[in-house]
Design an enzyme around this catalytic site. Structure first.
Site, PDB file in Angstrom:
ATOM      1  N   ASP A   1       0.849  -1.195   0.000  1.00 11.65           N
ATOM      2  CA  ASP A   1       0.000   0.000   0.000  1.00 11.65           C
ATOM      3  C   ASP A   1       0.888   1.250   0.000  1.00 11.65           C
ATOM      4  OD1 ASP A   1      -2.454   1.353   0.206  1.00 11.65           O
ATOM      5  OD2 ASP A   1      -2.326   1.442   2.408  1.00 11.65           O
ATOM      6  N   HIS A   2       0.589   2.196  -0.877  1.00 14.85           N
ATOM      7  CA  HIS A   2       1.324   3.485  -0.937  1.00 14.85           C
ATOM      8  C   HIS A   2       2.834   3.319  -1.022  1.00 14.85           C
ATOM      9  CE1 HIS A   2      -2.153   6.066  -0.509  1.00 14.85           C
ATOM     10  NE2 HIS A   2      -2.602   5.277   0.453  1.00 14.85           N
TER      11      HIS A   2
ATOM     12  N   SER B   1     -12.404   4.849   5.466  1.00 14.64           N
ATOM     13  CA  SER B   1     -12.898   4.776   6.854  1.00 14.64           C
ATOM     14  C   SER B   1     -13.708   6.029   7.137  1.00 14.64           C
ATOM     15  CB  SER B   1     -11.728   4.741   7.845  1.00 14.64           C
ATOM     16  OG  SER B   1     -11.036   3.535   7.774  1.00 14.64           O
TER      17      SER B   1
ATOM     18  N   THR C   1      -7.960   3.117   9.130  1.00 20.32           N
ATOM     19  CA  THR C   1      -8.274   3.839  10.377  1.00 20.32           C
ATOM     20  C   THR C   1      -9.330   3.121  11.223  1.00 20.32           C
ATOM     21  OG1 THR C   1      -7.660   5.920   9.343  1.00 20.32           O
ATOM     22  CG2 THR C   1      -9.085   6.058  11.281  1.00 20.32           C
TER      23      THR C   1
ATOM     24  N   HIS D   1      -7.541  10.459   4.055  1.00 21.29           N
ATOM     25  CA  HIS D   1      -6.928   9.480   4.955  1.00 21.29           C
ATOM     26  C   HIS D   1      -7.119   9.918   6.408  1.00 21.29           C
ATOM     27  CE1 HIS D   1      -4.165   8.189   1.470  1.00 21.29           C
ATOM     28  NE2 HIS D   1      -4.884   7.126   1.794  1.00 21.29           N
ATOM     29  N   GLY D   2      -7.269   8.951   7.302  1.00 21.15           N
ATOM     30  CA  GLY D   2      -7.376   9.250   8.733  1.00 21.15           C
ATOM     31  C   GLY D   2      -8.807   9.548   9.156  1.00 21.15           C
TER      32      GLY D   2
ATOM     33  N   HIS E   1      -9.384   5.234  -1.795  1.00 16.35           N
ATOM     34  CA  HIS E   1      -8.599   5.291  -0.553  1.00 16.35           C
ATOM     35  C   HIS E   1      -9.350   6.154   0.456  1.00 16.35           C
ATOM     36  CE1 HIS E   1      -4.536   3.570  -1.539  1.00 16.35           C
ATOM     37  NE2 HIS E   1      -5.142   3.518  -2.715  1.00 16.35           N
ATOM     38  N   GLY E   2      -8.906   6.072   1.714  1.00 15.43           N
ATOM     39  CA  GLY E   2      -9.482   6.945   2.739  1.00 15.43           C
ATOM     40  C   GLY E   2     -10.959   6.666   2.965  1.00 15.43           C
TER      41      GLY E   2
ATOM     42  N   ASN F   1     -10.165   0.888   0.412  1.00 12.02           N
ATOM     43  CA  ASN F   1      -9.116   0.779   1.439  1.00 12.02           C
ATOM     44  C   ASN F   1      -9.608   1.225   2.814  1.00 12.02           C
ATOM     45  OD1 ASN F   1      -7.652   0.449  -0.964  1.00 12.02           O
ATOM     46  ND2 ASN F   1      -5.840   1.386  -0.057  1.00 12.02           N
TER      47      ASN F   1
HETATM   48  O1  G3H Z   1      -4.290   3.191   2.033  1.00  9.19           O
HETATM   49  C1  G3H Z   1      -5.022   3.072   3.034  1.00  9.19           C
HETATM   50  C2  G3H Z   1      -6.337   3.684   3.116  1.00  9.19           C
HETATM   51  O2  G3H Z   1      -6.517   4.639   2.121  1.00  9.19           O
HETATM   52  C3  G3H Z   1      -6.721   4.050   4.505  1.00  9.19           C
HETATM   53  O3  G3H Z   1      -7.748   4.983   4.608  1.00  9.19           O
HETATM   54  O4  G3H Z   1      -7.428   6.128   6.798  1.00  9.19           O
HETATM   55  O5  G3H Z   1      -9.646   6.047   5.699  1.00  9.19           O
HETATM   56  O6  G3H Z   1      -8.698   3.996   6.671  1.00  9.19           O
HETATM   57  P1  G3H Z   1      -8.399   5.289   6.013  1.00  9.19           P
HETATM   58 ZN    ZN Z   2      -4.550   5.177   1.074  1.00 10.81          ZN
END
Ligand code: G3H
Ligand code: ZN
Length: 283
Positions: free
Chosen positions: A82-83, A211, A233, A180-181, A208-209, A230
């Site tokens: 990832d990333h 959560s 968090t 993210h987060g 992504h992001g 993804n």
């Molecule tokens: O690559 C990981 C995810 O994009 C995490 O996203 O912080 O919303 O869980 P998140």
């Molecule tokens: Zn991500």
């Protein structure tokens, strides 16, 4: 069964109109919570290890834990970087049995992102490893990557077409308003932009992001073309809350009695997410 590639599970998701969950892994309990749940739900699943996770746990441990977990189920499991931002880590992952890598050149100018992604595709594809790239830039913090609100950039549909054509990448992470987060306010996704990208780009799209994004928005995003989602968090929070509960409400000191409830709590998150992603029964 042995690990499979992201291309296999995501192309099937693209054809079937659902999304596969990509959950971040850092230790054995997290891997177990993800693979056991996916197995119980007959859902394909992606184990996502960041460069930070690799530094923390060691690449051999993550490889071994993921392979053992996959070998104990008939549901398709992939091991994905990832990333990835470091070309040497990408090479290490390919050598260590990862079946997919993400090259995150989203911080680079468009042409440089293309050039870096192409270089990764050139080494990964001959080894049978899938490649995910990112176009546009998400706000927030994910492990060692931090992006301020002023630096966030949404994905432009025309650029996405050119990017995919020139790089031959297998899946594309798009920036459509997720972060993210932990979200500060209500997350608002740009569905119109997603629809435009999906109409122009054939390969699976990645969110992504995810959560903290409400269920209705996730379901809509999947309907409009997202095939990989993804989550990190929410797993971290479930782990933290469960551990905190045990250590504040009792005086247990056996790690199994602390990590066991955390593993159960993470399973609940994975179960709920797989349910709303639509991948249950798609193994
Ligand atoms: O690559 C990981 C995810 O994009 C995490 O996203 O912080 O919303 O869980 P998140
Ligand atoms: Zn991500």
């Amino acid at each position: 069964m042995p690990l499979v590639t992201n291309k296999e599970v995501l192309d099937a998701a693209n054809d079937g109109g659902y999304a596969v969950g990509a959950f971040n892994i850092n230790n054995m309990e997290i891997v177990q919570s993800i693979v056991t749940t996916a197995s119980e739900m007959n859902a394909p699943v992606i184990l996502a290890a960041s460069q930070g996770a690799i530094s923390y746990a060691g690449i051999e441990y993550l490889e071994a834990i993921a392979k053992i977990a996959a070998s104990k189920t008939d549901t398709p499991v992939t091991l994905h970087l990832d990333h990835g931002t470091d070309f040497n880590v990408i090479l290490q992952c390919i050598q260590h049995g990862f079946t997919s890598v993400m090259i995150d050149g989203s911080h680079l100018p468009f042409e440089e992102n293309i050039a870096l992604t192409k270089r990764v595709v050139e080494v990964a594809h001959p080894c049978g490893v899938s490649v995910e790239a990112e176009l546009g830039r998400l706000v927030g913090v994910e492990d060692n990557i931090s992006v301020d609100e002023k630096d966030a950039v949404f994905t432009r549909p025309d650029e996405a077409v050119q990017f995919v054509e020139e790089t031959d990448v297998d899946s594309l992470a798009v920036a459509i308003g997720s972060a993210h987060g932990i979200y500060k306010g209500e997350p608002k996704l740009d569905f119109e932009r997603l629809e435009k990208i999906d109409n122009k780009v054939d390969i699976p799209l990645v969110l992504h992001g995810a959560s903290g994004i409400p269920e209705e928005s996730i379901v809509k995003a999947v309907k409009l073309g997202i095939n990989k989602i993804n989550i990190d968090t929410e797993i971290r929070l479930a782990f933290r809350d469960a551990v905190r509960k045990v250590v504040t409400e009792s005086d247990v000191y056996d790690p199994r009695k602390i990590c066991g409830p955390a593993r159960d709590a993470m399973k609940e998150v994975v179960k709920y997410k797989i349910g709303i992603f639509g991948s249950e029964g798609k193994a």
